[in-house]
Every structure is written in C-alpha cells, then in structure tokens.
Design an enzyme around this catalytic site. Structure first.
Site, PDB file in Angstrom:
ATOM      1  N   LYS A 203       0.833  -1.197   0.000  1.00  0.00           N
ATOM      2  CA  LYS A 203       0.000   0.000   0.000  1.00  0.00           C
ATOM      3  C   LYS A 203       0.874   1.256   0.000  1.00  0.00           C
ATOM      4  O   LYS A 203       0.682   2.173  -0.780  1.00  0.00           O
ATOM      5  CB  LYS A 203      -0.935  -0.010   1.219  1.00  0.00           C
ATOM      6  CG  LYS A 203      -1.769   1.237   1.326  1.00  0.00           C
ATOM      7  CD  LYS A 203      -2.645   1.245   2.556  1.00  0.00           C
ATOM      8  CE  LYS A 203      -3.296   2.620   2.698  1.00  0.00           C
ATOM      9  NZ  LYS A 203      -4.107   2.739   3.901  1.00  0.00           N
ATOM     10  N   GLU A 209      10.883  -4.564   3.807  1.00  0.00           N
ATOM     11  CA  GLU A 209      10.927  -5.966   3.371  1.00  0.00           C
ATOM     12  C   GLU A 209      10.542  -6.074   1.900  1.00  0.00           C
ATOM     13  O   GLU A 209      11.225  -6.714   1.091  1.00  0.00           O
ATOM     14  CB  GLU A 209       9.946  -6.804   4.211  1.00  0.00           C
ATOM     15  CG  GLU A 209      10.319  -6.967   5.671  1.00  0.00           C
ATOM     16  CD  GLU A 209       9.840  -5.825   6.559  1.00  0.00           C
ATOM     17  OE1 GLU A 209       9.471  -4.749   6.025  1.00  0.00           O
ATOM     18  OE2 GLU A 209       9.870  -5.988   7.797  1.00  0.00           O
ATOM     19  N   GLY A 262      -4.432  -1.940   4.931  1.00  0.00           N
ATOM     20  CA  GLY A 262      -3.770  -3.113   4.349  1.00  0.00           C
ATOM     21  C   GLY A 262      -4.456  -4.408   4.746  1.00  0.00           C
ATOM     22  O   GLY A 262      -4.694  -5.289   3.912  1.00  0.00           O
ATOM     23  N   ARG A 263      -4.804  -4.533   6.026  1.00  0.00           N
ATOM     24  CA  ARG A 263      -5.403  -5.786   6.503  1.00  0.00           C
ATOM     25  C   ARG A 263      -6.841  -5.960   6.050  1.00  0.00           C
ATOM     26  O   ARG A 263      -7.461  -6.991   6.328  1.00  0.00           O
ATOM     27  CB  ARG A 263      -5.283  -5.866   8.033  1.00  0.00           C
ATOM     28  CG  ARG A 263      -5.870  -4.685   8.790  1.00  0.00           C
ATOM     29  CD  ARG A 263      -5.430  -4.696  10.247  1.00  0.00           C
ATOM     30  NE  ARG A 263      -5.864  -3.532  11.007  1.00  0.00           N
ATOM     31  CZ  ARG A 263      -5.195  -2.381  11.068  1.00  0.00           C
ATOM     32  NH1 ARG A 263      -4.082  -2.217  10.364  1.00  0.00           N
ATOM     33  NH2 ARG A 263      -5.640  -1.386  11.810  1.00  0.00           N
ATOM     34  N   GLU A 348      -3.826  -5.895  15.133  1.00  0.00           N
ATOM     35  CA  GLU A 348      -3.406  -4.587  14.625  1.00  0.00           C
ATOM     36  C   GLU A 348      -4.553  -3.584  14.786  1.00  0.00           C
ATOM     37  O   GLU A 348      -4.331  -2.389  14.961  1.00  0.00           O
ATOM     38  CB  GLU A 348      -2.978  -4.687  13.149  1.00  0.00           C
ATOM     39  CG  GLU A 348      -1.696  -3.940  12.869  1.00  0.00           C
ATOM     40  CD  GLU A 348      -1.146  -4.121  11.460  1.00  0.00           C
ATOM     41  OE1 GLU A 348      -1.907  -4.000  10.488  1.00  0.00           O
ATOM     42  OE2 GLU A 348       0.066  -4.361  11.322  1.00  0.00           O
ATOM     43  N   HIS A 379      -4.345 -31.420  20.181  1.00  0.00           N
ATOM     44  CA  HIS A 379      -3.205 -32.230  20.639  1.00  0.00           C
ATOM     45  C   HIS A 379      -2.002 -31.351  20.974  1.00  0.00           C
ATOM     46  O   HIS A 379      -0.883 -31.847  21.041  1.00  0.00           O
ATOM     47  CB  HIS A 379      -2.863 -33.273  19.579  1.00  0.00           C
ATOM     48  CG  HIS A 379      -4.011 -34.192  19.336  1.00  0.00           C
ATOM     49  ND1 HIS A 379      -4.213 -35.336  20.085  1.00  0.00           N
ATOM     50  CD2 HIS A 379      -5.066 -34.113  18.480  1.00  0.00           C
ATOM     51  CE1 HIS A 379      -5.327 -35.931  19.676  1.00  0.00           C
ATOM     52  NE2 HIS A 379      -5.872 -35.203  18.707  1.00  0.00           N
ATOM     53  N   LYS A 493      10.225   0.061  13.438  1.00  0.00           N
ATOM     54  CA  LYS A 493      10.745   0.235  12.067  1.00  0.00           C
ATOM     55  C   LYS A 493      11.800   1.331  12.035  1.00  0.00           C
ATOM     56  O   LYS A 493      12.849   1.191  11.419  1.00  0.00           O
ATOM     57  CB  LYS A 493       9.620   0.642  11.104  1.00  0.00           C
ATOM     58  CG  LYS A 493       8.628  -0.431  10.750  1.00  0.00           C
ATOM     59  CD  LYS A 493       7.679   0.110   9.672  1.00  0.00           C
ATOM     60  CE  LYS A 493       6.374  -0.639   9.622  1.00  0.00           C
ATOM     61  NZ  LYS A 493       5.397  -0.076   8.719  1.00  0.00           N
TER      62      LYS A 493
HETATM   63  O1  F6P Z   1       4.023  -2.874   9.652  1.00  0.00           O
HETATM   64  C1  F6P Z   1       2.653  -3.114   9.584  1.00  0.00           C
HETATM   65  C2  F6P Z   1       2.086  -2.763   8.240  1.00  0.00           C
HETATM   66  O2  F6P Z   1       2.051  -1.396   8.094  1.00  0.00           O
HETATM   67  C3  F6P Z   1       0.715  -3.375   8.050  1.00  0.00           C
HETATM   68  O3  F6P Z   1      -0.290  -2.597   8.580  1.00  0.00           O
HETATM   69  C4  F6P Z   1       0.660  -3.547   6.575  1.00  0.00           C
HETATM   70  O4  F6P Z   1      -0.321  -4.446   6.169  1.00  0.00           O
HETATM   71  C5  F6P Z   1       2.061  -4.010   6.284  1.00  0.00           C
HETATM   72  O5  F6P Z   1       2.869  -3.290   7.196  1.00  0.00           O
HETATM   73  C6  F6P Z   1       2.536  -3.803   4.884  1.00  0.00           C
HETATM   74  O6  F6P Z   1       2.443  -2.466   4.516  1.00  0.00           O
HETATM   75  P1  F6P Z   1       2.491  -2.035   2.995  1.00  0.00           P
HETATM   76  O7  F6P Z   1       1.322  -2.652   2.307  1.00  0.00           O
HETATM   77  O8  F6P Z   1       2.449  -0.544   2.997  1.00  0.00           O
HETATM   78  O9  F6P Z   1       3.787  -2.549   2.418  1.00  0.00           O
END
Ligand code: F6P
Length: 531
Positions: A203, A209, A262-263, A348, A379, A493
C-alpha cells in the site's frame, strides 16, 4: 471517552454480570438457549450459547451498543465518514466489494466506479494470464506468480489461496514476505524466470521488506534475461508515482486507495495474485460472501446482527470478564492460515491503549489472538484451554459438508469439534477427593463460539472474513478506539532503520542504541568473524 465508558451504569452492571454466569450450567438449566443464542445467515450458523450470557445481560449489551453509538458508527463506516480519526479518513473496505451500482461518495467523488474500473483492469490481466496469453521474456506463457508483500499485502492472498486452490490451477502462487533473502532464494529454485510474474504488493510502497525483495527480484530477473524485464512485474499500491519510479509499466500498476487498510485490502487489486491463481470467478465469489455479510451488518437489527453480537460479547468479556485472548480453531486443513490472517486483523486493529480522542483507556482492549487447525490444536494447546488458569474465547469454525471424505473419516471432524465445545463449556466436577480427582477436574464455563457452515468455498470464506472485520469494528466502537490505524508498528521500524549500517558491520552503532543493543550488535559481529 474512556471515562464515559467506565462511568456508564450499564457498563458497571455488565461488570457484575461478567463475574456470575457459567455457560455449562446455563445450558443445562435452559436447553432453549442454544436456539435463542444462535443466529443464522443462509447456511452459516453462529452459536454463542456457550458464552456466559443471560437474557438480562444480552439486553444490557444491546443497550450498551446503543449508548456507544454502534448503529451510527456502522452507518458512518458504510457511507464514507471519517471513521479512522487519527489518519483523518474513511475506511471503505466495504466499497471494495460493493455492487457496481452502489455509490459511496468521498470528498465529492463516488469511489465505486473507481473500484470497479480497477477490478476490471485486474480481471483483464488475470484472464490473459490464465489463458496463457501473457508471455515472459522468451515468449513462453507466464505460469508462476510471485507475491512480494508483507502483512496485509500478503496474509490474505496466502490464506485464501491455501483455502481455495484445488491444485489444478494453470498458474502457481509463491509468496515472499520477510526481508531474509533466503525466502527469495528458495523461490528461485521453484520458478522458471521466463514464465514468472512478480507482483509487488505494498500500500505504501515504502516497506523495507517488500522493496528490498522487489529490487532483488528485479535484478535477478534482469540477470537471467540479460536485460531488465519490467513487463514481468506488476504493482499494487496507493502510491502510483512510487510504482512508476520503481520502473513498473503503467498497464501493470494497480491502484488501491488511502482509505483501504492493508489488513482489509484482500478484495481489491491486492487480490490479484490470488485471482490469477484461483480464477476471477472464485475471487468474485469471495467478494460476494463479504458483501452478504456487509448487507446483514448494515441492515439487521442489533439483536439479530451476528457481528454486533460477537463484538459485544468480545468487548464485554475482554473489557470486564478477565478474558485475555481469542483463539480461532478452524476444523479444516484448508483454513490453516486463517488464524494468522485474523490475528493481524484483530491485533493490529484492537491493540490500542488510547481512545479515538486520545484519552488513555482504563479497561482492557485488544487481547492476544492466535489459532491453529482445531484438530491439531486439540493435541497441543487445548490442555491449556481446558485446565489452564487463563480464559480465552474459543471460536470453532466447522464446515459441515463431508461428501468428498472417505467413509471412515466422516463425522469425525464434527464430533471432535462438538466434543471439545461441550467439554469447554460444561467442564467436569472432580470425581471424589484428593489430588487425583483435582487433576481430572475441568472447571468448564469457557466461552465458546461455534461457527458452522455448509462447506469451505470462496463464498463461505468471504463471509468468515467479513464477519470478523465487522466484529472487530463493533468491539472497537464499544471501547471507543480506532481499529483502522496502527501507529504502534512505526517505532520499531524507525529504530531498525538507524541500526542497519551497524548491523551490516559497516559503522559503529548510532548514539541512540542502548547498551543491550550494542552488546547484541557486537556479539553478532564476533559470530560472523568480524572485529
Ligand atoms: O508494519 C505493519 C504494516 O504497516 C501493516 O499494517 C501492513 O499491512 C504491512 O505493514 C505492509 O504495509 P504495505 O502494504 O504498505 O507494504
């Protein structure tokens, strides 16, 4: 706002209710409660009769919902009002799966046509991919899709793919989320570079990452092809210019909007890798399931409203009843990733300690949320659920259809789930005196939600997701917190960013690094054979 909640007479009465009832005893004394405390939506049954609820408590919960403005909040959510106050914007995930003739006007503009335009663009690419009409750098058709994204830009795609893929799809999905390059290296072993589309899903288009993995993938593919291959990349983001700067061609840039969390973004173009692998038809069914729950949430009365009742039960028992967790127990191997998906949605959204207007809360809000395929969990951690001193809401999600099971397996899943639900609710009194009896006693009275539905398919999955989205929204409304921001993820972060040169062994730790961080950096350096 917190003060308002804790000063509310109905909230105080609910505090007294929370200490009283034992759901097993209630069920024994009043068998009619199973029907009274269950709500159905088509083939979906949500049975909350194993919660410590009485008619008087239910009435108080419904009064609390009105007092906390839940009906108004629901309307605000659907109509594009600013329900994400700290970021000053609406949260319009319901618009992502709205019918094409719906209308939601934000800032003077109807967002629904934009949503459908983007879905149509995505469908065109999906159909082309599935028909083998989209080729890689040597002209052979694309057969692999690699989703590069994390959190809400990955979890839904992985979860829904696991639930819906049958194994005979024309394209294979791979996902890369973490920043550790080994994940990507493992993907190189499984794909054919000339037949792979990389979807960079972010987003913000700034996530460490995702951007690191995307750059590595870009360079790897260029090395394989002998030239840069932008046409084998697609992007999904709210920042079109960042996608353009990265080098993504316009036709492969798909848009989401700042008002999509995002979620909450799976039913948008974020679902492109899912749709490419399981097909647009199943993607649209997923949206249809969500839409059904949206309609129910918006139209059903509070008492008949499944997400409202679940949210009220959660807000009450976590806020006042000492419940410290929520465990999702899907009784289907295809739903293996559902708990992780719901975990992000829940934690979140509800992991907040300040109300919407910035007051510290003086009651518990979000709890730990986790889960596992129910039968496996029996289990591992069910011992804790039955006899531990903690108290959590156990949510068992059970598809009923068994037509595709070998005869010897039929009935076993349902019996397992119902057996556990009954044991959790009723418990078992100690048989006799002494240590042996004490070890075999079960207190019972554990709050259980049983969710039964016909079969696992895209529609039922969409319903499950939307039920939880709206359940979370109701909990947040009762507690007066904002479920659509996530400021808590930022600090770590930022600190990590400042540590990268030292973690690479290229610089001294920054002045802001504390003694424990310095020790860890030095230790790691020594393990790597550095100074
Ligand atoms: O670090 C959490 C977060 O901001 C989430 O809320 C989000 O889904 C994820 O990182 C990825 O963010 P983006 O879609 O901006 O890469």
């Amino acid at each position: 706002m917190s003060a308002v909640l804790t000063r509310s007479p109905v909230w105080r009465a609910l505090a007294r209710d929370a200490a009283r009832a034992h759901s097993g005893a209630l069920l024994r004394d009043d068998p009619g409660r199973a029907e009274r405390y269950s709500l159905a939506l088509d083939d979906l049954l949500v049975d909350f009769s194993r919660h410590p609820l009485t008619d008087a408590t239910r009435d108080r919960l419904l009064e609390l919902a009105r007092e906390r403005g839940v009906p108004e909040r629901i309307e605000a959510l659907f109509t594009g009002a600013v329900v994400n106050e700290s970021e000053g914007r609406p949260a319009l995930h319901t618009a992502l799966r709205s019918a094409p003739d719906a209308s939601v006007v934000v800032g003077g503009e109807d967002v629904v046509p934009q949503v459908h335009r983007e879905l149509e663009r995505m469908a065109a690419l999906v159909e082309g991919l599935r028909a083998g009409e989209v080729g890689g750098y040597d002209g052979r058709p694309i057969r692999h899709v690699v989703n590069i994204g994390i959190g809400g830009s990955e979890a839904g795609v992985t979860m829904a793919h696991e639930a819906l893929a049958r194994g005979d799809e024309p394209l294979r999905l791979h996902t890369v989320s973490g920043v550790d390059g080994r994940e990507l290296a493992a993907v190189w072993q499984r794909i054919d570079p000339a037949a792979t589309l990389f979807c960079v899903a972010s987003k913000s288009f700034t996530t460490l990452e995702t951007l690191t993995n995307a750059r590595t993938a870009w360079a790897w593919l260029a090395a394989e092809a002998g030239r840069a291959v932008p046409e084998q990349f697609a992007g999904i983001s709210a920042d079109d210019s960042a996608m353009a700067r990265f080098g993504l061609p316009e036709a492969r840039r798909f848009r989401i909007w700042p008002w999509v969390g995002g979620r909450y973004s799976l039913p948008s173009a974020m679902g492109l890798p899912l749709a490419a692998t399981v097909g647009m038809a199943r993607f649209r069914e997923l949206q249809a399931g969500m839409r059904e729950v949206d309609r129910h949430f918006r139209e059903a009365s509070l008492a008949e409203n499944i997400p409202v009742m679940l949210g009220l039960l959660g807000a009450w028992q976590i806020g006042l009843g000492g419940v410290t967790g929520h465990v999702a127990l899907p009784y289907h191997p295809g739903l293996r990733r559902l708990p992780a998906y719901l975990q992000q949605l829940d934690m979140e959204s509800l992991g907040k300690s300040a109300t919407r207007d910035g007051e510290p809360v003086d009651y518990p809000t979000g709890t730990s949320f986790w889960g596992e395929v129910g039968n496996n969990a029996q289990h591992s951690f069910f011992q804790w659920l039955h006899q531990g001193t903690g108290r959590v809401i156990a949510e068992l999600q059970v598809p009923c259809d068994e037509a595709d099971l070998p005869a010897d397996h039929r009935g076993l899943t349902l019996a397992s789930a119902l057996g556990q639900a009954q044991a959790l609710a009723h418990g078992q009194a100690p048989a006799g005196e002494g240590a042996a009896a004490a070890h075999r006693a079960y207190e019972g009275g554990r709050p259980v939600t049983l969710v039964l539905f016909r079969r696992l398919d895209a529609r039922s999955l969409g319903r499950l997701i939307a039920l939880h989205e709206h359940r979370v929204f109701v909990q947040a409304s009762i507690w007066g917190i904002n479920p659509f921001d996530q400021w808590g993820v930022e600090l770590g972060k930022q600190v990590a960013k400042g540590l990268i040169p030292a973690a690479r062994g290229e610089a001294e730790p920054p002045a802001t690094a504390d003694a424990a961080t310095r020790q860890a950096l030095a230790w790691a350096q020594r393990q790597r054979g550095g100074a």
